[in-house]
Design a protein around this motif. Sequence first.
Motif, PDB file in Angstrom:
ATOM      1  N   GLY A   1      12.021 -16.800  11.087  1.00  0.00           N
ATOM      2  CA  GLY A   1      11.023 -16.829  10.023  1.00  0.00           C
ATOM      3  C   GLY A   1      10.221 -15.547   9.935  1.00  0.00           C
ATOM      4  O   GLY A   1      10.001 -15.007   8.840  1.00  0.00           O
ATOM      5  N   ILE A   2       9.791 -15.027  11.080  1.00  0.00           N
ATOM      6  CA  ILE A   2       8.993 -13.796  11.099  1.00  0.00           C
ATOM      7  C   ILE A   2       9.810 -12.611  10.580  1.00  0.00           C
ATOM      8  O   ILE A   2       9.331 -11.813   9.769  1.00  0.00           O
ATOM      9  CB  ILE A   2       8.488 -13.505  12.522  1.00  0.00           C
ATOM     10  N   THR A   3      11.038 -12.505  11.060  1.00  0.00           N
ATOM     11  CA  THR A   3      11.885 -11.392  10.633  1.00  0.00           C
ATOM     12  C   THR A   3      12.158 -11.449   9.136  1.00  0.00           C
ATOM     13  O   THR A   3      12.055 -10.439   8.429  1.00  0.00           O
ATOM     14  CB  THR A   3      13.222 -11.408  11.400  1.00  0.00           C
ATOM     15  N   ALA A   4      12.508 -12.629   8.642  1.00  0.00           N
ATOM     16  CA  ALA A   4      12.792 -12.778   7.213  1.00  0.00           C
ATOM     17  C   ALA A   4      11.563 -12.458   6.371  1.00  0.00           C
ATOM     18  O   ALA A   4      11.657 -11.767   5.345  1.00  0.00           O
ATOM     19  CB  ALA A   4      13.275 -14.200   6.931  1.00  0.00           C
ATOM     20  N   LEU A   5      10.406 -12.937   6.804  1.00  0.00           N
ATOM     21  CA  LEU A   5       9.171 -12.692   6.059  1.00  0.00           C
ATOM     22  C   LEU A   5       8.811 -11.211   6.048  1.00  0.00           C
ATOM     23  O   LEU A   5       8.409 -10.658   5.017  1.00  0.00           O
ATOM     24  CB  LEU A   5       8.028 -13.502   6.669  1.00  0.00           C
ATOM     25  N   THR A   6       8.973 -10.554   7.190  1.00  0.00           N
ATOM     26  CA  THR A   6       8.650  -9.130   7.278  1.00  0.00           C
ATOM     27  C   THR A   6       9.569  -8.299   6.395  1.00  0.00           C
ATOM     28  O   THR A   6       9.127  -7.401   5.671  1.00  0.00           O
ATOM     29  CB  THR A   6       8.760  -8.647   8.737  1.00  0.00           C
ATOM     30  N   ILE A   7      10.869  -8.596   6.451  1.00  0.00           N
ATOM     31  CA  ILE A   7      11.827  -7.853   5.631  1.00  0.00           C
ATOM     32  C   ILE A   7      11.563  -8.092   4.149  1.00  0.00           C
ATOM     33  O   ILE A   7      11.597  -7.164   3.332  1.00  0.00           O
ATOM     34  CB  ILE A   7      13.271  -8.259   5.995  1.00  0.00           C
ATOM     35  N   PHE A   8      11.275  -9.336   3.794  1.00  0.00           N
ATOM     36  CA  PHE A   8      11.008  -9.650   2.392  1.00  0.00           C
ATOM     37  C   PHE A   8       9.754  -8.934   1.897  1.00  0.00           C
ATOM     38  O   PHE A   8       9.735  -8.345   0.814  1.00  0.00           O
ATOM     39  CB  PHE A   8      10.841 -11.160   2.218  1.00  0.00           C
ATOM     40  N   THR A   9       8.698  -8.951   2.709  1.00  0.00           N
ATOM     41  CA  THR A   9       7.453  -8.291   2.324  1.00  0.00           C
ATOM     42  C   THR A   9       7.655  -6.792   2.160  1.00  0.00           C
ATOM     43  O   THR A   9       7.168  -6.177   1.205  1.00  0.00           O
ATOM     44  CB  THR A   9       6.363  -8.544   3.383  1.00  0.00           C
ATOM     45  N   ALA A  10       8.394  -6.195   3.092  1.00  0.00           N
ATOM     46  CA  ALA A  10       8.646  -4.758   3.014  1.00  0.00           C
ATOM     47  C   ALA A  10       9.525  -4.415   1.815  1.00  0.00           C
ATOM     48  O   ALA A  10       9.351  -3.374   1.176  1.00  0.00           O
ATOM     49  CB  ALA A  10       9.305  -4.272   4.300  1.00  0.00           C
ATOM     50  N   SER A  11      10.467  -5.291   1.485  1.00  0.00           N
ATOM     51  CA  SER A  11      11.386  -5.007   0.382  1.00  0.00           C
ATOM     52  C   SER A  11      10.680  -4.992  -0.963  1.00  0.00           C
ATOM     53  O   SER A  11      11.159  -4.365  -1.913  1.00  0.00           O
ATOM     54  CB  SER A  11      12.517  -6.042   0.360  1.00  0.00           C
ATOM     55  N   LEU A  12       9.542  -5.667  -1.058  1.00  0.00           N
ATOM     56  CA  LEU A  12       8.794  -5.667  -2.310  1.00  0.00           C
ATOM     57  C   LEU A  12       8.249  -4.282  -2.634  1.00  0.00           C
ATOM     58  O   LEU A  12       7.941  -3.980  -3.784  1.00  0.00           O
ATOM     59  CB  LEU A  12       7.638  -6.669  -2.222  1.00  0.00           C
ATOM     60  N   GLN A  13       8.138  -3.428  -1.618  1.00  0.00           N
ATOM     61  CA  GLN A  13       7.592  -2.095  -1.813  1.00  0.00           C
ATOM     62  C   GLN A  13       8.694  -1.041  -1.955  1.00  0.00           C
ATOM     63  O   GLN A  13       8.418   0.122  -2.158  1.00  0.00           O
ATOM     64  CB  GLN A  13       6.703  -1.722  -0.628  1.00  0.00           C
ATOM     65  N   VAL A  14       9.948  -1.455  -1.809  1.00  0.00           N
ATOM     66  CA  VAL A  14      11.058  -0.505  -1.814  1.00  0.00           C
ATOM     67  C   VAL A  14      11.977  -0.792  -2.995  1.00  0.00           C
ATOM     68  O   VAL A  14      12.590  -1.855  -3.064  1.00  0.00           O
ATOM     69  CB  VAL A  14      11.869  -0.600  -0.500  1.00  0.00           C
ATOM     70  N   PRO A  15      12.100   0.147  -3.935  1.00  0.00           N
ATOM     71  CA  PRO A  15      12.943  -0.093  -5.109  1.00  0.00           C
ATOM     72  C   PRO A  15      14.435  -0.100  -4.792  1.00  0.00           C
ATOM     73  O   PRO A  15      15.197  -0.853  -5.384  1.00  0.00           O
ATOM     74  CB  PRO A  15      12.574   1.067  -6.043  1.00  0.00           C
ATOM     75  N   LEU A  16      14.877   0.732  -3.871  1.00  0.00           N
ATOM     76  CA  LEU A  16      16.297   0.825  -3.542  1.00  0.00           C
ATOM     77  C   LEU A  16      16.565   0.029  -2.266  1.00  0.00           C
ATOM     78  O   LEU A  16      16.690   0.581  -1.171  1.00  0.00           O
ATOM     79  CB  LEU A  16      16.700   2.291  -3.366  1.00  0.00           C
ATOM     80  N   ILE A  17      16.665  -1.288  -2.426  1.00  0.00           N
ATOM     81  CA  ILE A  17      16.741  -2.170  -1.264  1.00  0.00           C
ATOM     82  C   ILE A  17      18.019  -1.944  -0.465  1.00  0.00           C
ATOM     83  O   ILE A  17      18.001  -1.923   0.766  1.00  0.00           O
ATOM     84  CB  ILE A  17      16.640  -3.644  -1.719  1.00  0.00           C
ATOM     85  N   ILE A  18      19.149  -1.757  -1.151  1.00  0.00           N
ATOM     86  CA  ILE A  18      20.419  -1.599  -0.440  1.00  0.00           C
ATOM     87  C   ILE A  18      20.414  -0.337   0.405  1.00  0.00           C
ATOM     88  O   ILE A  18      20.796  -0.342   1.575  1.00  0.00           O
ATOM     89  CB  ILE A  18      21.594  -1.582  -1.446  1.00  0.00           C
ATOM     90  N   GLN A  19      19.976   0.768  -0.201  1.00  0.00           N
ATOM     91  CA  GLN A  19      19.951   2.033   0.530  1.00  0.00           C
ATOM     92  C   GLN A  19      18.963   1.988   1.697  1.00  0.00           C
ATOM     93  O   GLN A  19      19.159   2.649   2.713  1.00  0.00           O
ATOM     94  CB  GLN A  19      19.582   3.191  -0.404  1.00  0.00           C
ATOM     95  N   MET A  20      17.903   1.216   1.523  1.00  0.00           N
ATOM     96  CA  MET A  20      16.866   1.156   2.549  1.00  0.00           C
ATOM     97  C   MET A  20      17.028  -0.035   3.489  1.00  0.00           C
ATOM     98  O   MET A  20      16.132  -0.333   4.274  1.00  0.00           O
ATOM     99  CB  MET A  20      15.488   1.087   1.878  1.00  0.00           C
ATOM    100  N   ALA A  21      18.172  -0.704   3.413  1.00  0.00           N
ATOM    101  CA  ALA A  21      18.391  -1.895   4.239  1.00  0.00           C
ATOM    102  C   ALA A  21      18.207  -1.629   5.734  1.00  0.00           C
ATOM    103  O   ALA A  21      17.559  -2.425   6.425  1.00  0.00           O
ATOM    104  CB  ALA A  21      19.779  -2.469   3.961  1.00  0.00           C
ATOM    105  N   PRO A  22      18.753  -0.520   6.278  1.00  0.00           N
ATOM    106  CA  PRO A  22      18.532  -0.269   7.713  1.00  0.00           C
ATOM    107  C   PRO A  22      17.051  -0.155   8.073  1.00  0.00           C
ATOM    108  O   PRO A  22      16.625  -0.651   9.122  1.00  0.00           O
ATOM    109  CB  PRO A  22      19.273   1.055   7.960  1.00  0.00           C
ATOM    110  N   TRP A  23      16.272   0.497   7.192  1.00  0.00           N
ATOM    111  CA  TRP A  23      14.841   0.624   7.469  1.00  0.00           C
ATOM    112  C   TRP A  23      14.161  -0.737   7.428  1.00  0.00           C
ATOM    113  O   TRP A  23      13.315  -1.046   8.277  1.00  0.00           O
ATOM    114  CB  TRP A  23      14.182   1.552   6.453  1.00  0.00           C
ATOM    115  N   LEU A  24      14.525  -1.555   6.446  1.00  0.00           N
ATOM    116  CA  LEU A  24      13.930  -2.885   6.332  1.00  0.00           C
ATOM    117  C   LEU A  24      14.251  -3.735   7.560  1.00  0.00           C
ATOM    118  O   LEU A  24      13.380  -4.421   8.104  1.00  0.00           O
ATOM    119  CB  LEU A  24      14.438  -3.584   5.070  1.00  0.00           C
ATOM    120  N   ILE A  25      15.498  -3.662   7.997  1.00  0.00           N
ATOM    121  CA  ILE A  25      15.901  -4.426   9.182  1.00  0.00           C
ATOM    122  C   ILE A  25      15.193  -3.889  10.424  1.00  0.00           C
ATOM    123  O   ILE A  25      14.725  -4.654  11.275  1.00  0.00           O
ATOM    124  CB  ILE A  25      17.428  -4.371   9.362  1.00  0.00           C
ATOM    125  N   ALA A  26      15.097  -2.562  10.506  1.00  0.00           N
ATOM    126  CA  ALA A  26      14.418  -1.952  11.652  1.00  0.00           C
ATOM    127  C   ALA A  26      12.956  -2.373  11.701  1.00  0.00           C
ATOM    128  O   ALA A  26      12.415  -2.668  12.775  1.00  0.00           O
ATOM    129  CB  ALA A  26      14.528  -0.431  11.580  1.00  0.00           C
TER     130      ALA A  26
END
Length: 220
Positions: free
Chosen positions: A18-43
């Motif tokens: 739950g924490i990981t999913a919520l953090t990634i989702f919250t961060a993805s709202l600020q990133v327009p290129l989600i696919i390219q930034m996937a490693p950063w979001l996961i990190a």
Amino acid sequence: MKVETTFWLTLVLAVLVGITALTIFTASLQVPLIIQMAPWLIARGTGVTAYLLLTWLVVVGMVLASAPNRERWRKSAWLFPLHRVLAVFLLAFVVLHISSILLDRYAHIGLLGAFVPGFAGYRPLPVLLGTISLYLMIVVGVTARFPRILPSGKWLTIHRLSLITFVLVFFHGIFTGSDTPELQMMYELSGGLVLVAAFLRYAFVRRRFQVTRQKQQEIS
């Protein structure tokens, strides 16, 4: 596997997902290129989760070692399996965090920067804190798992480095992440929790030392 271990394993796993999913989702709202930034979001998601795991691990460890638990509460049978499960998950999420950041071509950290302090191209000082904390975690974990490799009782002295490790990870997370303002409350609450736990832990130690010393003086 004991019932207590199974229970804590299931509970911790559910919370972590739950924490990981919520953090990634919250961060993805600020990133327009989600696919390219996937490693950063996961990190970032795995890094935040690892930080919270370390927070719980340190707090549970201090409760385990506290005089009230040993003398009155006697909850070690429940807390020790939780402590062990948290340590295993911490290791897993640290590995995921490092692996994903190495795959991030925008971070400019690289293999050398991740494992050699001061060689990261991105915010070298905060990353350095993370690298040092990684090695401290390895030392603490290995000596806790194999205490017989050290003289009697020495593993506990090394185990107390966990608190220093937490401090390093705390500042690593604050100064490395670009989304620190959004996570300010998390850092304040977790840092405050560890601070209070550490204060109470060592306050009990000091109080016990004073009582023991007073009894010795009365006897003499």
